[in-house]
Design an enzyme around this catalytic site. Structure first.
Site, PDB file in Angstrom:
ATOM      1  N   ASP A 246      48.174  56.467  52.464  1.00  0.00           N
ATOM      2  CA  ASP A 246      46.758  56.655  52.130  1.00  0.00           C
ATOM      3  C   ASP A 246      45.852  56.180  53.256  1.00  0.00           C
ATOM      4  O   ASP A 246      46.282  55.460  54.144  1.00  0.00           O
ATOM      5  CB  ASP A 246      46.398  55.771  50.926  1.00  0.00           C
ATOM      6  N   LYS A 268      42.858  60.133  50.287  1.00  0.00           N
ATOM      7  CA  LYS A 268      42.432  59.263  49.208  1.00  0.00           C
ATOM      8  C   LYS A 268      41.055  58.681  49.494  1.00  0.00           C
ATOM      9  O   LYS A 268      40.585  57.858  48.740  1.00  0.00           O
ATOM     10  CB  LYS A 268      43.402  58.086  48.951  1.00  0.00           C
ATOM     11  N   ILE A 304      47.555  48.598  40.766  1.00  0.00           N
ATOM     12  CA  ILE A 304      46.176  48.212  40.455  1.00  0.00           C
ATOM     13  C   ILE A 304      45.259  49.268  41.052  1.00  0.00           C
ATOM     14  O   ILE A 304      45.144  49.387  42.280  1.00  0.00           O
ATOM     15  CB  ILE A 304      45.849  46.795  40.971  1.00  0.00           C
ATOM     16  N   ALA A 330      43.495  43.992  46.626  1.00  0.00           N
ATOM     17  CA  ALA A 330      42.254  43.678  47.351  1.00  0.00           C
ATOM     18  C   ALA A 330      41.564  42.450  46.768  1.00  0.00           C
ATOM     19  O   ALA A 330      41.012  41.630  47.517  1.00  0.00           O
ATOM     20  CB  ALA A 330      41.319  44.881  47.320  1.00  0.00           C
ATOM     21  N   MET A 381      36.074  49.870  44.196  1.00  0.00           N
ATOM     22  CA  MET A 381      35.457  51.192  44.364  1.00  0.00           C
ATOM     23  C   MET A 381      34.019  51.225  43.873  1.00  0.00           C
ATOM     24  O   MET A 381      33.566  52.236  43.351  1.00  0.00           O
ATOM     25  CB  MET A 381      36.271  52.259  43.584  1.00  0.00           C
TER      26      MET A 381
HETATM   27  N1  SAH Z   1      45.522  49.562  44.916  1.00  0.00           N
HETATM   28  C1  SAH Z   1      44.450  48.941  45.665  1.00  0.00           C
HETATM   29  C2  SAH Z   1      43.099  49.392  45.189  1.00  0.00           C
HETATM   30  C3  SAH Z   1      42.816  50.833  45.381  1.00  0.00           C
HETATM   31  S1  SAH Z   1      41.191  51.271  44.898  1.00  0.00           S
HETATM   32  C4  SAH Z   1      44.574  47.419  45.577  1.00  0.00           C
HETATM   33  O1  SAH Z   1      45.378  46.903  44.793  1.00  0.00           O
HETATM   34  O2  SAH Z   1      43.872  46.747  46.332  1.00  0.00           O
HETATM   35  C5  SAH Z   1      40.330  51.170  46.412  1.00  0.00           C
HETATM   36  C6  SAH Z   1      39.327  50.051  46.404  1.00  0.00           C
HETATM   37  O3  SAH Z   1      39.976  48.816  46.659  1.00  0.00           O
HETATM   38  C7  SAH Z   1      38.295  50.159  47.464  1.00  0.00           C
HETATM   39  O4  SAH Z   1      37.247  51.018  47.081  1.00  0.00           O
HETATM   40  C8  SAH Z   1      37.808  48.743  47.600  1.00  0.00           C
HETATM   41  O5  SAH Z   1      36.930  48.404  46.535  1.00  0.00           O
HETATM   42  C9  SAH Z   1      39.090  47.969  47.367  1.00  0.00           C
HETATM   43  N2  SAH Z   1      39.729  47.605  48.649  1.00  0.00           N
HETATM   44  C10 SAH Z   1      40.952  47.916  49.052  1.00  0.00           C
HETATM   45  N3  SAH Z   1      41.216  47.361  50.257  1.00  0.00           N
HETATM   46  C11 SAH Z   1      40.104  46.688  50.602  1.00  0.00           C
HETATM   47  C12 SAH Z   1      39.764  45.889  51.731  1.00  0.00           C
HETATM   48  N4  SAH Z   1      40.598  45.694  52.746  1.00  0.00           N
HETATM   49  N5  SAH Z   1      38.528  45.346  51.752  1.00  0.00           N
HETATM   50  C13 SAH Z   1      37.676  45.527  50.756  1.00  0.00           C
HETATM   51  N6  SAH Z   1      37.948  46.258  49.667  1.00  0.00           N
HETATM   52  C14 SAH Z   1      39.165  46.825  49.586  1.00  0.00           C
END
Ligand code: SAH
Length: 456
Positions: A246, A268, A304, A330, A381
């Site tokens: 992704d 994505k 998640i 995240a 998001m």
């Molecule tokens: N599966 C991922 C989430 C996917 S949804 C997880 O567990 O983290 C995508 C959202 O995750 C983004 O819109 C943002 O809100 C958050 N996100 C993911 N990586 C990030 C990062 N390095 N910094 C800030 N937000 C992040």
């Protein structure tokens, strides 16, 4: 090359170790795993060596009493803290043609001790020819961490497979070809994952000349910093033949993939679904059915807000083997790197992860449940909807001065943290060009950022 690595049958080698201190103990610790024939010669012993003598694990004599000839037939280790004494021991050993190792003196030694990784029956010995013990230890730790602890089970499985292949195929070329196919199939990983039955089914198919399924690894790549990958993630990432990744997976993490792996970006980014979800699900299954090892690499944790569940549902339906490796989500990564603990005894006793993704301009969240006091709210998001979300929270009773943090590109070198209040966050967004991925944290814990921030 000054050193020849060979493996000796351990119950045939007998050791006499001179010295009763830390260095002698270290040598004993290495040898005791392999042989019971260890004698320590020293007027005094430290407590750890003494304990081994009391348990009958090693023998002890106080001195040779000028009977140096007893050394014949032994390998000698000179590990006293006195260089002159060590040299004396070495000259006795040489006169009697006994192989000798002198602590910290490889140039007068006949053998030296490597660092060992033990996955019985698999043994890895690492040496820097005594030039850099620190490097040897470093490499040992790196390799040790990267190697599965279930290698003994894999060794057992392949040994029994070898017997069965030998008894069925006389042609050595055919056997070699079978092994090539088997070792590049999902078999090794299935055994390492404790799924011997599935591994056996693949072996049976390969041996019968039938096509066989590969395996899919659904792996969480964490929030960005490659060092936040789990050991298992790194091991599986390196093994994949085909990778579907992704936008959220950082380029530094893709570097860990095998350089020969086929790489597929499946998008994505918001409104940039390079490949529709149902198609991704099918692609994973199709490639695994071709016998490939398929890596589905997703940002954060696959379960998640990652649709990981949907992707493996199809695999389960179609009997394609898969494994799921959790990643640092995240919320954990960004909160740690922003110095904002998600819970804290003084501020929050619970934490809630929600998606702020807008559908038809609305986030459609259970607002009244989100405004509980002493609860931290983590919004994934939510960047484009943040004004709407903050207004809804205030409209449902959350105080307008509730602290809020936006963490942009968390855990990456470009990370930026913006803090404000619910009332003012729209201005922060308007006045800064904040881009995805950004995570939002709402709650009193955000007050700690100023004090606990450590990463920049
Ligand atoms: N599966 C991922 C989430 C996917 S949804 C997880 O567990 O983290 C995508 C959202 O995750 C983004 O819109 C943002 O809100 C958050 N996100 C993911 N990586 C990030 C990062 N390095 N910094 C800030 N937000 C992040």
């Amino acid at each position: 090359m000054n050193w020849l690595p060979l493996l000796h049958r351990s119950n045939d080698v007998k050791f006499i170790i001179f010295g009763g201190g830390q260095v002698a103990h270290r040598k004993v610790q290495t040898l005791i795993k392999f042989t019971e024939a260890i004698t320590v010669v020293s007027p005094e012993l430290d407590s750890r060596l003494q304990a081994l003598v009391s348990k009958g694990r090693i023998q002890h004599i106080q001195s040779l009493a000028q009977q140096e000839h007893v050394l014949v037939g032994y390998r000698i280790v000179a590990a006293t803290d006195n260089a002159k004494v060590n040299q004396q021991i070495a000259s006795w050993a040489k006169a009697l043609s006994c192989p000798v190792s002198i602590a910290d003196d490889p140039s007068h030694s006949d053998f030296i001790f490597p660092a060992i990784i033990d996955r019985n029956p698999v043994m890895i010995a690492i040496s820097s020819a005594s030039e850099s013990p620190a490097l040897t230890r470093y490499l040992r730790n790196q390799l040790d961490a990267a190697l599965s602890s279930r290698i003994p089970q894999l060794a057992q499985f392949t040994a029994s497979l070898r017997r069965s292949i030998r008894s069925r195929f006389d042609d050595s070329k055919k056997r070699q070809q079978l092994w090539r196919t088997l070792m590049s199939s999902a078999m090794p990983n299935l055994v390492l994952a404790g799924k011997e039955d599935q591994a056996q089914a693949i072996c049976d198919d390969v041996i019968a000349g039938k096509g066989h399924n590969g395996e899919v690894f659904l792996v969480g790549a964490g929030p960005g910093d490659p060092e936040l990958l789990t050991l298992k993630a790194v091991r599986l990432i390196q093994q994949a033949d085909v990778v579907f990744y992704d936008r959220l997976v950082s380029p530094a993490i893709l570097e860990y993939c095998n350089s020969k792996a086929e790489m597929h970006y499946v998008g994505k980014a918001k409104s940039d679904h390079a490949v529709p979800q149902t198609e991704i699900n099918q692609l994973l299954a199709d490639h695994a059915k071709m016998g490939k090892t398929v890596l589905r690499l997703k940002g954060g944790d696959p379960f998640i807000f990652g649709r990981g569940g949907e992707e493996i549902e199809l695999l389960a339906d179609q009997q394609v083997p898969f494994q799921v490796v959790p990643g640092i989500t995240a919320a954990s990564g960004c909160s740690s790197y922003a110095g904002i603990p998600l819970t804290h005894r003084d501020y929050a006793q619970s934490v809630r992860f929600v998606t702020g993704h807008l559908k038809d301009g609305s986030a459609n969240l259970p607002w009244s449940e989100l405004i509980h006091p002493q609860q931290t709210l983590v919004i994934y998001m939510g960047l484009t909807g943040i004004s709407h979300i903050s207004q809804e929270l205030m409209a449902h009773g959350m105080s307008s001065d509730t602290p809020i943090a936006l963490i942009e590109k968390g855990t990456l070198p470009e990370q930026k943290v913006y803090t404000s209040t619910l009332a003012d966050i729209s201005d922060v967004i308007a006045n800064n060009s904040i881009s995805a991925p950004t995570l939002t944290i709402v709650g009193d814990v955000v007050r700690l950022h100023k004090k606990l921030s450590w990463y920049s």
